[in-house]
Motif scaffolding. Structure first.
Motif, PDB file in Angstrom:
ATOM      1  N   MET A   1      66.178  85.175  59.367  1.00  0.00           N
ATOM      2  CA  MET A   1      65.654  85.039  60.731  1.00  0.00           C
ATOM      3  C   MET A   1      64.286  84.343  60.671  1.00  0.00           C
ATOM      4  SD  MET A   1      64.085  88.805  61.637  1.00  0.00           S
ATOM      5  CE  MET A   1      62.672  89.421  60.721  1.00  0.00           C
ATOM      6  N   LYS A   2      63.859  83.868  61.822  1.00  0.00           N
ATOM      7  CA  LYS A   2      62.558  83.199  61.899  1.00  0.00           C
ATOM      8  C   LYS A   2      61.447  84.229  62.171  1.00  0.00           C
ATOM      9  CE  LYS A   2      63.706  78.655  62.157  1.00  0.00           C
ATOM     10  NZ  LYS A   2      64.746  78.736  61.121  1.00  0.00           N
ATOM     11  N   ALA A   3      60.279  84.016  61.548  1.00  0.00           N
ATOM     12  CA  ALA A   3      59.147  84.914  61.756  1.00  0.00           C
ATOM     13  C   ALA A   3      57.843  84.130  61.607  1.00  0.00           C
ATOM     14  CB  ALA A   3      59.184  86.058  60.745  1.00  0.00           C
ATOM     15  N   VAL A   4      56.884  84.393  62.470  1.00  0.00           N
ATOM     16  CA  VAL A   4      55.563  83.768  62.347  1.00  0.00           C
ATOM     17  C   VAL A   4      54.692  84.710  61.543  1.00  0.00           C
ATOM     18  CG1 VAL A   4      53.516  82.982  63.581  1.00  0.00           C
ATOM     19  CG2 VAL A   4      55.790  82.493  64.509  1.00  0.00           C
ATOM     20  N   ARG A   5      54.233  84.219  60.394  1.00  0.00           N
ATOM     21  CA  ARG A   5      53.574  85.101  59.439  1.00  0.00           C
ATOM     22  C   ARG A   5      52.150  84.677  59.092  1.00  0.00           C
ATOM     23  NH1 ARG A   5      57.014  87.268  54.724  1.00  0.00           N
ATOM     24  NH2 ARG A   5      56.976  89.212  55.875  1.00  0.00           N
ATOM     25  N   TYR A   6      51.367  85.714  58.864  1.00  0.00           N
ATOM     26  CA  TYR A   6      50.004  85.591  58.341  1.00  0.00           C
ATOM     27  C   TYR A   6      50.116  85.451  56.829  1.00  0.00           C
ATOM     28  CZ  TYR A   6      45.564  87.829  56.791  1.00  0.00           C
ATOM     29  OH  TYR A   6      44.384  88.153  56.185  1.00  0.00           O
ATOM     30  N   LEU A  15      55.614  79.462  60.374  1.00  0.00           N
ATOM     31  CA  LEU A  15      56.940  79.897  60.839  1.00  0.00           C
ATOM     32  C   LEU A  15      57.847  79.912  59.608  1.00  0.00           C
ATOM     33  CD1 LEU A  15      58.721  80.598  63.327  1.00  0.00           C
ATOM     34  CD2 LEU A  15      59.288  78.177  63.462  1.00  0.00           C
ATOM     35  N   ASP A  16      58.175  81.102  59.133  1.00  0.00           N
ATOM     36  CA  ASP A  16      58.950  81.244  57.888  1.00  0.00           C
ATOM     37  C   ASP A  16      60.384  81.690  58.190  1.00  0.00           C
ATOM     38  OD1 ASP A  16      56.579  80.745  56.551  1.00  0.00           O
ATOM     39  OD2 ASP A  16      56.160  82.855  56.116  1.00  0.00           O
ATOM     40  N   GLU A  17      61.227  81.457  57.214  1.00  0.00           N
ATOM     41  CA  GLU A  17      62.586  82.003  57.262  1.00  0.00           C
ATOM     42  C   GLU A  17      62.554  83.253  56.362  1.00  0.00           C
ATOM     43  OE1 GLU A  17      65.084  80.458  59.101  1.00  0.00           O
ATOM     44  OE2 GLU A  17      66.371  82.168  58.619  1.00  0.00           O
ATOM     45  N   VAL A  18      62.841  84.415  56.923  1.00  0.00           N
ATOM     46  CA  VAL A  18      62.785  85.657  56.135  1.00  0.00           C
ATOM     47  C   VAL A  18      64.089  86.435  56.340  1.00  0.00           C
ATOM     48  CG1 VAL A  18      60.262  85.827  56.309  1.00  0.00           C
ATOM     49  CG2 VAL A  18      61.675  86.992  57.994  1.00  0.00           C
ATOM     50  N   ALA A  19      64.302  87.413  55.469  1.00  0.00           N
ATOM     51  CA  ALA A  19      65.527  88.220  55.584  1.00  0.00           C
ATOM     52  C   ALA A  19      65.439  89.124  56.813  1.00  0.00           C
ATOM     53  CB  ALA A  19      65.702  89.065  54.329  1.00  0.00           C
ATOM     54  N   ARG A  20      66.558  89.290  57.489  1.00  0.00           N
ATOM     55  CA  ARG A  20      66.594  90.206  58.629  1.00  0.00           C
ATOM     56  C   ARG A  20      66.486  91.643  58.109  1.00  0.00           C
ATOM     57  NH1 ARG A  20      71.619  90.223  62.933  1.00  0.00           N
ATOM     58  NH2 ARG A  20      71.694  92.455  63.181  1.00  0.00           N
ATOM     59  N   PRO A  21      65.552  92.440  58.651  1.00  0.00           N
ATOM     60  CA  PRO A  21      65.379  93.790  58.113  1.00  0.00           C
ATOM     61  C   PRO A  21      66.535  94.704  58.520  1.00  0.00           C
ATOM     62  CG  PRO A  21      63.982  93.483  60.037  1.00  0.00           C
ATOM     63  CD  PRO A  21      64.664  92.171  59.799  1.00  0.00           C
ATOM     64  N   ALA A 120      58.995  87.737  65.536  1.00  0.00           N
ATOM     65  CA  ALA A 120      60.205  87.551  64.736  1.00  0.00           C
ATOM     66  C   ALA A 120      61.398  87.930  65.587  1.00  0.00           C
ATOM     67  CB  ALA A 120      60.154  88.435  63.496  1.00  0.00           C
ATOM     68  N   GLU A 121      62.567  87.576  65.111  1.00  0.00           N
ATOM     69  CA  GLU A 121      63.764  87.896  65.897  1.00  0.00           C
ATOM     70  C   GLU A 121      64.081  89.388  65.883  1.00  0.00           C
ATOM     71  OE1 GLU A 121      66.959  84.922  65.114  1.00  0.00           O
ATOM     72  OE2 GLU A 121      65.346  83.878  64.083  1.00  0.00           O
ATOM     73  N   TYR A 122      63.746  90.044  64.776  1.00  0.00           N
ATOM     74  CA  TYR A 122      64.033  91.485  64.663  1.00  0.00           C
ATOM     75  C   TYR A 122      62.850  92.207  64.034  1.00  0.00           C
ATOM     76  CZ  TYR A 122      68.875  90.170  65.488  1.00  0.00           C
ATOM     77  OH  TYR A 122      70.021  89.668  66.039  1.00  0.00           O
ATOM     78  N   VAL A 123      62.737  93.504  64.355  1.00  0.00           N
ATOM     79  CA  VAL A 123      61.725  94.338  63.722  1.00  0.00           C
ATOM     80  C   VAL A 123      62.318  95.738  63.569  1.00  0.00           C
ATOM     81  CG1 VAL A 123      60.605  94.941  65.928  1.00  0.00           C
ATOM     82  CG2 VAL A 123      59.271  95.020  63.833  1.00  0.00           C
ATOM     83  N   VAL A 124      61.881  96.447  62.532  1.00  0.00           N
ATOM     84  CA  VAL A 124      62.356  97.812  62.303  1.00  0.00           C
ATOM     85  C   VAL A 124      61.208  98.782  62.534  1.00  0.00           C
ATOM     86  CG1 VAL A 124      62.981  99.409  60.442  1.00  0.00           C
ATOM     87  CG2 VAL A 124      64.258  97.289  60.738  1.00  0.00           C
ATOM     88  N   ARG A 333      47.894  87.097  79.175  1.00  0.00           N
ATOM     89  CA  ARG A 333      48.559  86.970  77.884  1.00  0.00           C
ATOM     90  C   ARG A 333      49.553  85.818  77.818  1.00  0.00           C
ATOM     91  NH1 ARG A 333      45.571  89.671  74.785  1.00  0.00           N
ATOM     92  NH2 ARG A 333      46.133  91.743  74.079  1.00  0.00           N
ATOM     93  N   VAL A 334      49.645  85.233  76.625  1.00  0.00           N
ATOM     94  CA  VAL A 334      50.787  84.388  76.276  1.00  0.00           C
ATOM     95  C   VAL A 334      51.843  85.330  75.692  1.00  0.00           C
ATOM     96  CG1 VAL A 334      51.650  82.609  74.712  1.00  0.00           C
ATOM     97  CG2 VAL A 334      49.386  82.367  75.760  1.00  0.00           C
ATOM     98  N   VAL A 335      53.082  85.155  76.104  1.00  0.00           N
ATOM     99  CA  VAL A 335      54.171  85.964  75.556  1.00  0.00           C
ATOM    100  C   VAL A 335      55.130  85.038  74.815  1.00  0.00           C
ATOM    101  CG1 VAL A 335      56.176  87.384  76.167  1.00  0.00           C
ATOM    102  CG2 VAL A 335      53.969  87.791  77.284  1.00  0.00           C
ATOM    103  N   LEU A 336      55.457  85.417  73.577  1.00  0.00           N
ATOM    104  CA  LEU A 336      56.428  84.642  72.792  1.00  0.00           C
ATOM    105  C   LEU A 336      57.819  85.244  72.980  1.00  0.00           C
ATOM    106  CD1 LEU A 336      54.535  84.164  69.391  1.00  0.00           C
ATOM    107  CD2 LEU A 336      54.701  82.560  71.319  1.00  0.00           C
ATOM    108  N   ARG A 337      58.812  84.344  73.034  1.00  0.00           N
ATOM    109  CA  ARG A 337      60.201  84.799  73.169  1.00  0.00           C
ATOM    110  C   ARG A 337      60.979  84.351  71.931  1.00  0.00           C
ATOM    111  NH1 ARG A 337      62.290  83.255  78.741  1.00  0.00           N
ATOM    112  NH2 ARG A 337      61.743  81.255  77.863  1.00  0.00           N
ATOM    113  N   PRO A 338      61.140  85.268  70.968  1.00  0.00           N
ATOM    114  CA  PRO A 338      61.830  84.879  69.727  1.00  0.00           C
ATOM    115  C   PRO A 338      63.309  84.519  69.981  1.00  0.00           C
ATOM    116  CG  PRO A 338      60.562  86.878  69.379  1.00  0.00           C
ATOM    117  CD  PRO A 338      60.572  86.621  70.871  1.00  0.00           C
TER     118      PRO A 338
END
Ligand SMILES: NC(=O)c1ccc[n+]([C@@H]2O[C@H](COP(=O)([O-])OP(=O)(O)OC[C@H]3O[C@@H](n4cnc5c(N)ncnc54)[C@H](OP(=O)(O)O)[C@@H]3O)[C@@H](O)[C@H]2O)c1
Ligand SMILES: [Zn+2]
Ligand SMILES: [Zn+2]
Length: 338
Positions: A1-6, A15-21, A120-124, A333-338
């Protein structure tokens, strides 16, 4: 999934491609629908806020839908529309036992700070951190409640804002808008201090009396004038630069409380005599409790507090949102829509 990471201090987010949790025992997997962009993200990027953990998916104002549950969580939670509480305390320390896990020294998680958050698209999250939303509150409207409104509730409680107080809100961004409304609900008169006419106009519509901090204006004097010389019982600092901190101290009424919510590179300089002769207090406020988040959801659901969404952007346009925030172009606020 896509995620914006520090990726560490003074490095740009990516903007990284990471594993879906996957949801572990007691956890839920949330499909993120909306994530608010807090000014705190700019502090991460600049290196001012460095928790020593990277990479981390940013975003602590998170709304979405429960997609799956881990062991021990009832299936009936699947499909819940939820707002996430971003702290998960140890559950055992003196603070956690009092429900004040924002002060826990052994946090299990802090979403978007040192655990993966909502850009990100998903979070746990642990199930208890996923607080149900009423149907009539949209997910895009809900996301900024998670810090913008909750921080305001916590700070007003800590400062003891009550009927008849004069409250100055220094910095009319998203947290400032929360503060104006929550302080008004508690019976305070609110002076909203800002530099940007559009932001001040929004502050006025929320119940604040605008005070323009134009160059060369003595803001403390303006607050004194507006209060017949008395000053403000509570000053909420959302900016905290040398200039604003000096004005904030100078506008305090006797026994006034200066409450730091925001911070900058600058350090507070105050001669003790200024505090002594007025019996003033200086304090800080961090985050919020789970109960305060539930209260924030109630206030918005009842129409007593509103959220100001400047624009909604796709996740891939996160840099545009961050740039706009950095340039001071965002009203609310700016709101992001993953
Ligand atoms: N303690 C906590 O739990 C907590 C929670 C959330 C946020 N925060 C912190 O609180 C601060 C505010 O957050 P936010 O998300 O509300 O930020 P924001 O939306 O960027 O709002 C800050 C506002 O301050 C204004 N400002 C900047 N310099 C100013 C000056 N010299 N005089 C008057 N106004 C000025 C900015 O507008 P102009 O530049 O257009 O004037 C901006 O609208 C940040 O430092 C953030 O990290 C802390
Ligand atoms: Zn925040
Ligand atoms: Zn704890």
């Amino acid at each position: 999934m896509k995620a914006v990471r520090y990726h560490g201090p003074r490095r740009p987010f990516e903007l990284d491609e990471v594993a879906r949790p996957e949801a572990g025992p007691g956890e839920v997997l949330v499909r993120v629908a909306a994530a608010g962009m807090c000014h705190t993200e700019l502090h991460f990027e600049s290196g001012l806020l460095d928790l020593g953990v990277a990479p981390v998916t940013m975003g602590h104002e998170i709304a979405g839908t429960v997609e799956a549950v881990g062991a021990g969580v009832g299936n009936r939670r699947v499909g819940d529309r939820v707002l996430l509480y971003y702290y998960a305390g140890c559950g055992e320390c003196e603070w956690c036992r009092r429900g004040e896990e924002n002060l826990c020294g052994a946090l299990k998680a802090e979403l978007g700070f040192f655990n993966d958050g909502g850009y990100a698209e998903y979070v746990v999250v642990p199930e208890r951190n996923a607080v149900p939303l009423p149907d009539h509150v949209s997910l895009e409207e809900a996301a900024p409640i998670g810090c913008g409104v909750t921080t305001a509730i916590h700070a007003c409680s800590l400062a003891g804002v009550s009927e008849g107080d004069v409250v100055a809100v220094y910095g009319v961004g998203a947290v400032g808008y929360g503060l104006i409304q929550v302080a008004r609900l508690r019976g305070a008169r609110v002076l909203a201090i800002g530099r940007n006419p559009a932001k001040l106009e929004r502050a006025r519509s929320l119940g604040g009396e605008p005070i323009a901090a134009a160059p060369g204006v003595d803001v403390a004097a303006a607050v004194r004038k507006a209060t017949g010389g008395r000053g403000a019982d509570v000053v909420f600092e959302l900016v905290a630069t040398n200039e604003t901190m000096a004005a904030s101290i100078a506008m305090l009424a006797k026994r006034g409380r200066l409450v730091f919510i925001g911070y900058s590179e600058d350090a507070l300089t105050v001669h003790p005599i200024q505090l002594v002769i007025t019996e003033a207090r200086v304090m800080g406020s961090v985050g919020n409790t789970l109960e305060e988040l539930k209260e924030a959801v109630r206030l918005v659901a009842e129409g007593k507090v509103s959220v100001t969404v400047d624009r909604v952007l796709p996740l891939a346009s996160w840099a545009e949102g961050l740039d706009a925030l950095r340039r001071g172009e965002v009203v609310g606020r700016v709101v992001l829509r993953p």
